[in-house]
Design a protein around this motif. Structure first.
Motif, mmCIF file in Angstrom:
data_model
loop_
_atom_site.group_PDB
_atom_site.id
_atom_site.type_symbol
_atom_site.label_atom_id
_atom_site.label_comp_id
_atom_site.label_asym_id
_atom_site.label_seq_id
_atom_site.Cartn_x
_atom_site.Cartn_y
_atom_site.Cartn_z
ATOM 1 N N THR A 309 74.245 21.236 118.127
ATOM 2 C CA THR A 309 72.941 21.820 117.843
ATOM 3 C C THR A 309 72.909 22.677 116.586
ATOM 4 N N ARG A 310 74.072 23.153 116.142
ATOM 5 C CA ARG A 310 74.140 24.113 115.022
ATOM 6 C C ARG A 310 73.195 25.294 115.265
ATOM 7 N N THR A 311 73.183 25.725 116.495
ATOM 8 C CA THR A 311 72.350 26.856 116.910
ATOM 9 C C THR A 311 73.235 27.957 117.476
ATOM 10 N N TYR A 312 72.931 29.185 117.118
ATOM 11 C CA TYR A 312 73.636 30.344 117.673
ATOM 12 C C TYR A 312 72.869 30.874 118.870
ATOM 13 N N PRO A 360 68.593 21.023 130.233
ATOM 14 C CA PRO A 360 67.460 21.143 129.308
ATOM 15 C C PRO A 360 66.551 22.327 129.612
ATOM 16 N N GLU A 361 66.237 22.539 130.893
ATOM 17 C CA GLU A 361 65.347 23.661 131.210
ATOM 18 C C GLU A 361 66.021 24.998 130.931
ATOM 19 N N ALA A 362 67.329 25.073 131.165
ATOM 20 C CA ALA A 362 68.047 26.318 130.860
ATOM 21 C C ALA A 362 68.061 26.578 129.363
ATOM 22 N N HIS A 363 68.327 25.532 128.581
ATOM 23 C CA HIS A 363 68.374 25.699 127.133
ATOM 24 C C HIS A 363 67.001 26.013 126.551
ATOM 25 N N SER A 364 65.941 25.528 127.185
ATOM 26 C CA SER A 364 64.599 25.784 126.658
ATOM 27 C C SER A 364 64.200 27.248 126.812
ATOM 28 N N GLU A 365 64.813 27.933 127.777
ATOM 29 C CA GLU A 365 64.498 29.345 127.979
ATOM 30 C C GLU A 365 64.894 30.183 126.767
ATOM 31 N N LEU A 366 65.994 29.817 126.118
ATOM 32 C CA LEU A 366 66.550 30.661 125.068
ATOM 33 C C LEU A 366 65.673 30.734 123.824
ATOM 34 N N PRO A 367 65.293 29.610 123.202
ATOM 35 C CA PRO A 367 64.416 29.719 122.025
ATOM 36 C C PRO A 367 63.048 30.280 122.360
ATOM 37 N N MET A 368 62.555 29.997 123.580
ATOM 38 C CA MET A 368 61.255 30.514 123.986
ATOM 39 C C MET A 368 61.248 32.042 123.975
ATOM 40 N N ARG A 369 62.420 32.615 124.232
ATOM 41 C CA ARG A 369 62.533 34.078 124.279
ATOM 42 C C ARG A 369 63.137 34.657 123.002
ATOM 43 N N GLY A 370 63.306 33.813 121.983
ATOM 44 C CA GLY A 370 63.846 34.292 120.713
ATOM 45 C C GLY A 370 65.325 34.617 120.761
ATOM 46 N N LEU A 371 66.076 33.936 121.661
ATOM 47 C CA LEU A 371 67.486 34.258 121.858
ATOM 48 C C LEU A 371 68.421 33.256 121.165
ATOM 49 N N THR A 372 67.885 32.444 120.277
ATOM 50 C CA THR A 372 68.721 31.539 119.500
ATOM 51 C C THR A 372 68.365 31.668 118.020
ATOM 52 N N LEU A 373 69.341 31.349 117.178
ATOM 53 C CA LEU A 373 69.143 31.259 115.729
ATOM 54 C C LEU A 373 69.603 29.886 115.295
ATOM 55 N N THR A 374 68.752 29.147 114.573
ATOM 56 C CA THR A 374 69.096 27.797 114.144
ATOM 57 C C THR A 374 69.482 27.817 112.671
ATOM 58 N N PHE A 375 70.533 27.063 112.366
ATOM 59 C CA PHE A 375 71.025 26.918 111.003
ATOM 60 C C PHE A 375 69.898 26.470 110.085
ATOM 61 N N ILE A 376 69.655 27.247 109.025
ATOM 62 C CA ILE A 376 68.617 26.936 108.051
ATOM 63 C C ILE A 376 69.265 26.345 106.802
ATOM 64 N N LEU A 377 68.859 25.117 106.439
ATOM 65 C CA LEU A 377 69.409 24.465 105.252
ATOM 66 C C LEU A 377 69.009 25.192 103.973
#
Length: 377
Positions: A309-312, A360-377
């Motif tokens: 995912t390249r997501t923190y 999938p439902e567990a992982h969807s909780e994280l970005p919805m709550r601003g708890l992930t950072l995605t690699f920006i090109l």
């Protein structure tokens, strides 16, 4: 030490294996477990894998009446009951604090009142270290490192010193100061320190075991917040790609639950004059991509490629693996299950299991709550 042993969380993954180990060595075992639906499923009763010789009391560790009942006639206690999972702890804050912190407080009050508990062994976690120990090319050690947000957004996952020199991860000893990066880590450190403080005050010997990444049979495959290997296995069993945060090169220490059960018994039996803390791991490191490759091969799922995912994820760290020299020297602990043998044992058990994929439902909780950072090109 002989007699009756109480295991809080004793019907769970580690607790049930510990019960087997204790029974094999002549102890009587009682388990206190609330059979939480997230782990055992809705309306769950006594697990089929729990040894028939275990006396099971269904109850919550936060319930003083249930705890008092469970402690009656007990000689020693293993405190394993806890909510587990870094990601979930960052948004179910009250639940984690209630079960892990308050539950431990209820248990410790009851132990203090009984006055006849000969030893308390509490399950702590490698998560309290945050990042593990690192070394630079000159041999200098680094113990209190964190990755800046800007670095993570740039997809730069590794750690560097002040001169931008890449650092090498090395085994983490118990002497490393805690660096608490998640609510789960904070709650586990609280469990550990409360137990030691109260134990010292009431002259009850305490051992805290800092478990690294435990894997093996009986782990809850439908719980998306359980150990990494169980989550990966659940995805494979559903013919889906395991999802990996960052780039998959982060290193961890995976230890068989059977070795962990042995370590627990050794901690019960060790002579001590003061509280002691030990890392319990395999003493080896392996990156997540290699773990997935080996697991995929033993399950016959080599064709399923991981989703990188390249997501923190908030609360995650880059590298941490155990220095187990203290456990070896003082407890006589020696890991006996190789990773290859452990994976084969896990694969055999998985053949008869059904895993509901809730990742999938567990992982969807994280970005919805601003708890992930995605690699920006």
């Amino acid at each position: 030490m002989a007699g009756r042993i109480l295991i809080t969380g004793g019907a769970g993954f580690i607790g049930s294996h510990l019960a087997d180990e204790l029974l094999h060595h002549g102890y009587q075992v009682r388990a206190l477990d609330c059979l939480i639906p997230q782990v055992h499923g809705p309306g769950a009763g006594r697990p089929a894998y729990l040894n028939g010789e275990v006396e099971l009391i269904k109850g919550d560790v936060r319930d003083a009446t249930a705890v008092d009942k469970a402690l009656h006639g007990v000689d020693a206690v293993f405190h394993l009951a806890a909510m587990v999972g870094v990601g979930q702890s960052m948004y179910e804050i009250e639940k984690y604090t209630s079960v892990n912190n308050s539950g431990t407080a209820v248990l410790l009050e009851a132990i203090a009142q009984t006055g006849n508990i000969k030893k308390l062994v509490v399950a702590s976690s490698m998560s309290i270290y945050g990042e593990g120990r690192y070394r630079d090319s000159s041999g200098n050690h680094y113990d209190n490192l964190q990755r800046p947000v800007q670095q993570l957004q740039a997809g730069k996952w590794e750690l560097h010193n002040g001169t931008s020199e890449p650092l090498m991860p090395i085994p983490t000893p118990e002497s490393k100061a805690p660096s608490l990066s998640s609510v789960y880590a904070l709650s586990k450190y609280d469990q550990e320190r409360m137990s030691i403080i109260v134990g010292n005050s009431y002259r009850t010997p305490v051992v805290a075991l800092r478990f690294f990444n435990v894997y093996g049979t009986r782990q809850a495959l439908s719980n998306p917040y359980t150990g990494a290997l169980a989550i990966f296995a659940s995805r494979f069993l559903n013919n889906k790609s395991p999802r990996i945060f960052e780039d998959g090169l982060q290193k961890r220490d995976f230890v068989s639950v059977r070795d962990v059960a042995t370590a627990c018994r050794l901690a019960l039996e060790v002579d001590q004059n003061e509280a002691q803390v030990f890392n319990i791991g395999s003493g080896a490191s392996i990156n997540v991509l290699e773990v997935l490759d080996r697991l995929g091969r033993v399950l016959g799922c080599e064709h399923i490629q991981p989703e990188i995912t390249r997501t923190y994820r908030a609360g995650d760290i880059r590298h941490c693996f155990a220095d187990i020299s203290a456990a070896r020297q003082i407890l006589g602990y020696q890991p006996e299950v190789s990773f290859e043998d452990g994976l084969r044992e896990l694969a055999e058990w998985l053949q008869g299991q059904i895993a509901v994929d809730r990742v999938p439902e567990a992982h969807s909780e994280l970005p919805m709550r601003g708890l992930t950072l995605t690699f920006i090109l």
